[in-house]
Scaffold this active site. Structure first.
Site, mmCIF file in Angstrom:
data_model
loop_
_atom_site.group_PDB
_atom_site.id
_atom_site.type_symbol
_atom_site.label_atom_id
_atom_site.label_comp_id
_atom_site.label_asym_id
_atom_site.label_seq_id
_atom_site.Cartn_x
_atom_site.Cartn_y
_atom_site.Cartn_z
ATOM 1 N N GLU A 103 0.867 -1.126 -0.011
ATOM 2 C CA GLU A 103 -0.023 0.169 0.143
ATOM 3 C C GLU A 103 0.954 1.414 0.141
ATOM 4 O OE1 GLU A 103 -3.740 -2.121 2.975
ATOM 5 O OE2 GLU A 103 -2.438 -0.332 3.461
ATOM 6 N N CYS A 116 3.013 8.343 1.685
ATOM 7 C CA CYS A 116 3.145 7.604 2.905
ATOM 8 C C CYS A 116 3.699 6.131 2.155
ATOM 9 C CB CYS A 116 1.917 7.113 3.728
ATOM 10 S SG CYS A 116 2.157 5.978 4.934
ATOM 11 N N CYS A 123 5.006 -7.536 7.748
ATOM 12 C CA CYS A 123 5.855 -6.926 8.618
ATOM 13 C C CYS A 123 6.174 -8.113 9.732
ATOM 14 C CB CYS A 123 5.319 -5.896 9.416
ATOM 15 S SG CYS A 123 6.252 -5.067 10.534
ATOM 16 N N CYS A 127 2.662 -6.698 15.792
ATOM 17 C CA CYS A 127 1.760 -5.502 16.755
ATOM 18 C C CYS A 127 0.413 -6.070 16.526
ATOM 19 C CB CYS A 127 1.895 -4.019 16.349
ATOM 20 S SG CYS A 127 3.525 -3.410 16.392
ATOM 21 N N CYS A 347 -3.160 0.959 7.939
ATOM 22 C CA CYS A 347 -2.197 0.282 7.165
ATOM 23 C C CYS A 347 -2.584 -1.133 7.064
ATOM 24 C CB CYS A 347 -0.903 0.513 8.193
ATOM 25 S SG CYS A 347 0.347 -0.652 7.978
HETATM 26 N N1 SAH Z 1 6.411 -0.107 11.380
HETATM 27 C C1 SAH Z 1 6.540 1.127 11.956
HETATM 28 C C2 SAH Z 1 5.805 1.900 10.542
HETATM 29 C C3 SAH Z 1 4.619 1.583 9.981
HETATM 30 S S1 SAH Z 1 3.253 1.405 10.966
HETATM 31 C C4 SAH Z 1 5.950 1.574 13.061
HETATM 32 O O1 SAH Z 1 5.046 0.753 13.744
HETATM 33 O O2 SAH Z 1 6.052 2.805 13.561
HETATM 34 C C5 SAH Z 1 2.804 3.249 11.507
HETATM 35 C C6 SAH Z 1 2.167 3.834 12.368
HETATM 36 O O3 SAH Z 1 0.557 3.125 12.101
HETATM 37 C C7 SAH Z 1 2.616 3.074 13.597
HETATM 38 O O4 SAH Z 1 2.611 4.179 14.737
HETATM 39 C C8 SAH Z 1 1.460 2.180 14.146
HETATM 40 O O5 SAH Z 1 1.235 2.089 15.329
HETATM 41 C C9 SAH Z 1 0.207 2.630 13.553
HETATM 42 N N2 SAH Z 1 -0.853 1.888 13.320
HETATM 43 C C10 SAH Z 1 -0.638 0.477 13.001
HETATM 44 N N3 SAH Z 1 -1.991 -0.078 12.797
HETATM 45 C C11 SAH Z 1 -2.790 0.928 13.299
HETATM 46 C C12 SAH Z 1 -4.499 0.785 13.642
HETATM 47 N N4 SAH Z 1 -4.923 -0.098 13.355
HETATM 48 N N5 SAH Z 1 -4.804 2.064 13.982
HETATM 49 C C13 SAH Z 1 -4.085 3.117 14.275
HETATM 50 N N6 SAH Z 1 -2.961 3.157 14.142
HETATM 51 C C14 SAH Z 1 -2.213 2.106 13.865
HETATM 52 FE FE1 SF4 Z 2 4.735 -3.588 11.801
HETATM 53 FE FE2 SF4 Z 2 2.322 -2.752 11.933
HETATM 54 FE FE3 SF4 Z 2 3.805 -2.734 14.312
HETATM 55 FE FE4 SF4 Z 2 4.347 -1.094 12.335
HETATM 56 S S1 SF4 Z 2 2.539 -1.223 13.735
HETATM 57 S S2 SF4 Z 2 5.900 -2.535 13.300
HETATM 58 S S3 SF4 Z 2 3.842 -2.204 10.471
HETATM 59 S S4 SF4 Z 2 3.203 -4.462 12.853
#
Ligand code: SAH
Ligand code: SF4
Length: 368
Positions: A103, A116, A123, A127, A347
């Site tokens: 994306e 972005c 990944c 998370c 994302c």
């Molecule tokens: N991996 C990196 C960058 C990509 S994610 C990171 O984690 O920072 C970018 C941001 O999107 C991160 O701050 C992450 O916590 C947030 N994010 C991911 N899933 C999300 C969701 N479902 N709702 C809101 N923020 C989200």
């Molecule tokens: Fe990976 Fe999503 Fe965690 Fe960013 S927020 S490190 S993209 S799993």
């Protein structure tokens, strides 16, 4: 799959382009014209008789670039697009050469246009609230696959707002940039080159879940890019329940690395905090966060959760109290403006939707 796919010209830095030409006896000064065509003009067709290069360069291109040859342009194909209802955000699903999809988001607010980008297919960090994390890791993106996303977004911007420049970049798409740091840094060298795309390093933000060695490297190299750290938890327990990578790089190690980064570089750090109902949005957590960041030049960005797999977030009430506590402690603290991740579905959610084969509709805008 081809045994030896051609190498993408977008993977090469300026010096790489110059030496590719020199290897075949073409003077290195032709590199400028090719670089310009690739990155400033974003040309995808280098063999257009109506717009030829000088003969030595054109001959090199004809002999070396294209199907079955040593190099190609490897532009991803757009397979889907969604737009926010205000039309200011577009999210693209792009298919790479090996069929993987990623994306990329183009945003335009307050006259500023931001792209972005994704840095990995999937990944590895897992998370629990992140759709990309739930897909697992597939592979790293090559530098050219990161550059190509910027070129794609810029092409779309040119169509919809001719004359507007793409000035900002955030690495907040799919994947963990500091887990793919070599390709990310090579891509950013290309993207920030003023002879080409020319996005200023101070307009580029790398967002990390807290890959400590990567933060240390950015500090040692005095990296010119901005650092954003996704924190989400104020104690080891609170954080590792949301961010499994915290078991490898503890909160204590992460905060120490951030302090050191701040001291060495003199730069402000942006801390991302996704607000999740009942998990990390209490006033106690806000007070602990303020104590944790004490002495760091920090800006805290609160992100309303895009609901995924069982998690929900209602940023409004708890979020505003949370914000007030941090502000009273002296930290700049804002609700993140609509950005790639929190607009138009989070994302990984477009890809996840596509995998489920649900129809993609125009999604309502997020209210912050
Ligand atoms: N991996 C990196 C960058 C990509 S994610 C990171 O984690 O920072 C970018 C941001 O999107 C991160 O701050 C992450 O916590 C947030 N994010 C991911 N899933 C999300 C969701 N479902 N709702 C809101 N923020 C989200
Ligand atoms: Fe990976 Fe999503 Fe965690 Fe960013 S927020 S490190 S993209 S799993």
């Amino acid at each position: 799959m081809e045994a030896h796919p051609p190498q993408s010209l977008h993977d090469l830095g300026f010096a790489g382009i110059a030496s590719a030409l020199e290897e075949s006896g073409v003077l290195a000064h032709h590199a400028k014209a090719l670089w310009r065509a690739l990155h400033r003009e974003g040309r995808l067709d280098l063999t257009n008789p109506a717009n030829p290069f000088l003969p030595p360069l054109q001959r090199w291109i004809d002999a070396h670039v294209g199907e079955g040859k040593k190099y190609d342009l490897d532009a991803p194909e757009q397979v889907d697009e969604i737009r926010s209802s205000d039309g200011l955000t577009r999210k693209f699903l792009l298919r790479l050469r090996d069929g993987q999809t990623i994306e990329t988001v183009l945003m335009g607010y307050d006259g500023r246009h931001t792209v972005c980008v994704s840095t990995q297919a999937g990944c590895a960090m897992g998370c629990v609230f992140c759709a990309t994390g739930q897909m697992g890791f597939v592979r790293h993106l090559r530098p050219g696959e990161i550059v190509a996303q910027v070129l794609h977004a810029r092409r779309v911007l040119k169509e919809i707002h001719p004359g507007k420049r793409l000035r900002n970049l955030v690495m907040m798409g799919m994947g963990e940039p500091l887990h793919n740091i070599d390709s990310v840094m090579q891509a950013l060298d290309i993207i920030s080159d003023v002879r080409g795309i020319g996005i200023g390093p101070s307009k580029i933000a790398i967002s990390t879940v807290g890959v400590v060695p990567g933060i240390q490297r950015m500090a040692e190299e005095n990296s010119p890019y901005r650092l954003a750290v996704s924190l989400h938890g104020s104690t080891e327990e609170e954080r590792s329940a949301l961010v499994p990578a915290s078991k490898k790089w503890s909160l204590e190690m992460l905060i120490a690395a951030c302090r050191d980064y701040g001291q060495r570089t003199g730069k402000r750090i942006f801390f991302e905090w996704t607000l999740i109902d009942g998990k990390n949005d209490s006033p106690e957590t806000a007070h602990r966060l303020a104590a944790l960041l004490d002495g760091i030049d920090a800006h805290i960005n609160l992100i309303p959760l895009n609901p995924t797999g069982g998690f929900s977030g209602n940023a409004s009430k708890a979020g505003h109290a949370f914000q007030r506590i941090l502000r009273e402690a002296g930290f700049p603290c804002t609700f993140r403006q609509r950005r790639g991740i929190d607009v138009a579905a989070g994302c990984g959610m477009l890809k996840a939707d596509k995998l489920r084969k649900t129809p993609i509709a125009v999604i309502p805008e997020t209210v912050n």
